[in-house]
Design an enzyme around this catalytic site. Structure first.
Site: not given
Ligand code: ADP
Length: 410
Positions: A15, A94, A183, A212-215, A244, A335-338, A388
């Protein structure tokens, strides 16, 4: 010749980011990693590569030049030293941009490499390092099957009304200006896992997956197929991200050119690297730090969280239009997971759609345990950790297995 392709064995997953390289040696049957590593700050003097072997201390590999090439070579050296039973039987890469050509993952051929090279214009920071990895594996192990897994592929099922911009026709016809979405590997993995957790078939479900991560991006997935998404021609469009901006009025380009003589490159660079959470807070692109500052009462940090959450909720509501109905919102990414408070605020903002948060379940579920975070009514919301690399490994094994080539000597 009877084809006896490799059907088991580990897959080396690459990746490649603009300044990072993540690698993993994945068992596609279980998802277990026999080796994994991350090279960061490539292209800078403090480039470093940390490699973990299953159950062992992390080793730091020296990178003298700090280039992608050097990092890939270090990975291949490490893979070559592995015991026979762990030697990779294929490599999965990837690839960020597959244009309109790739609707699914493919075995790498010369034509595929040429197409990825062409699409480098659309992803100048990401497609070239992926090509470096493909070339390096090909040079080291010419017989090894390689597979390209595109971020854009899952979104190729979007209807024209979702992927076309209302711009001059020739921009699309001649230059490929349209929404592609990114994504895709994560949205595909997470929507499949969500269906399993809900005890339903993907074909029956209307989901909005929120990565929801860095991107950050959200996708409307109807019957297992992407029908709309927030990212566009590039991964800059849509939600607020770490650095971004997400959506801004394109009029900002002309305005800043007139007011401050910034070139379009300057503005593009600022929107990609100095905006988002970093731009709003002036201190960090990392949601953990932003949340900590907000808890201490820092107003700019609180505003950044508020804008972030509002934009996620607004995007989910808009994507429901593409679905026609909603069965579940599915959170994933760092973010979405934590970040349970972010999930709570998004779900509460979507209460008008019928979502009812289960506070305890929201606190309990996360990266370690996937699960439902709403009361047992429809629509619901879930947390599903993304993977991924596992998806790339599975695609690689499936394509190697389906191909006619005899890889048994690898
Ligand atoms: P990438 O998009 O690079 O794969 P990740 O998916 O790992 O990145 O997401 C990184 C983001 O996740 C960062 O903003 C980070 O602060 C956030 N994150 C990670 N752990 C937590 C946590 N416990 N609480 C809140 N945010 C977190």
């Amino acid at each position: 010749m009877t084809a006896t392709p490799a059907t088991t064995g580990h897959i080396l997953v690459f990746n490649a980011g603009s300044s990072s390289l993540k690698v993993a040696l994945v068992d596609p049957a279980t998802g277990a990693r026999a080796m994994s590593g991350t090279a960061q700050r490539l292209g800078s003097p403090d480039a470093a590569f940390a490699l973990d072997h299953d159950g062992e201390e992390s080793t730091l590999l020296p990178l003298h030049d700090g280039t992608h090439d050097e990092a890939v070579s270090a990975v291949l050296d490490a893979a070559q030293r592995l015991p026979d039973e762990l030697r990779p039987v294929g490599a999965g890469h990837r690839v960020v941009h597959g244009g309109e050509l790739f609707e699914e993952s493919v075995l790498v051929t010369d034509e595929v490499v040429a197409a990825i090279t062409r699409f480098s214009d659309l992803a100048p920071l990401h497609n070239p390092p992926a090509l470096l990895g493909i070339a390096a594996v090909g040079a080291r192990w010419p017989e090894m099957p390689q597979v390209a897994v595109f971020d854009t592929a899952f979104h190729q099922t979007m209807p024209a009304r979702a992927f076309r911009y209302a711009v001059p026709e020739e921009w699309y016809a001649d230059l490929g200006v349209r929404r592609y979405g990114f994504h895709g590997t994560s949205h595909r993995y997470v929507s499949e896992r969500a269906a399993v957790l809900m005890g339903r078939q993907p074909s029956e479900l209307a989901l909005v997956v929120v990565h929801l991560g860095n991107g950050c991006s959200a996708a409307a997935v109807l019957g297992g197929r992407s029908v709309d998404t927030t990212m566009g021609l590039t991964p800059l469009e849509g939600l607020v991200m770490g650095t971004r901006s997400g959506d801004v009025d394109p009029g900002v380009f002309g305005y800043l050119a007139r007011q401050s003589s910034m070139s379009s490159e300057d503005v593009t660079d600022a929107l990609n690297t100095r905006s988002g959470l970093l731009g709003l807070t002036g201190r960090s692109n990392d949601m953990r730090e932003v949340q900590a500052a907000a808890r201490k009462g820092e107003k700019r940090a609180q505003l950044a969280v508020d804008v972030f959450v509002y934009r996620v909720a607004k995007a989910v509501a808009a994507l429901v239009v593409g679905l026609g109905r909603l069965d579940a919102v599915v959170f994933t990414g760092g973010i979405g997971e934590n970040d349970a408070p972010v999930r709570r605020h998004v779900v509460q903002a979507l209460g008008f759609l019928g979502l009812e948060l289960d506070e305890d379940a929201n606190e309990k579920h996360g990266r370690a345990t996937a699960g439902r975070i709403c009361r047992d009514v429809s629509p619901t919301a879930l947390v599903v950790p993304t993977d991924e690399e596992l998806m790339i490994a599975r695609d690689t094994v499936r394509l190697v297995r389906d191909s006619e080539t005899d890889y048994s000597d690898l």
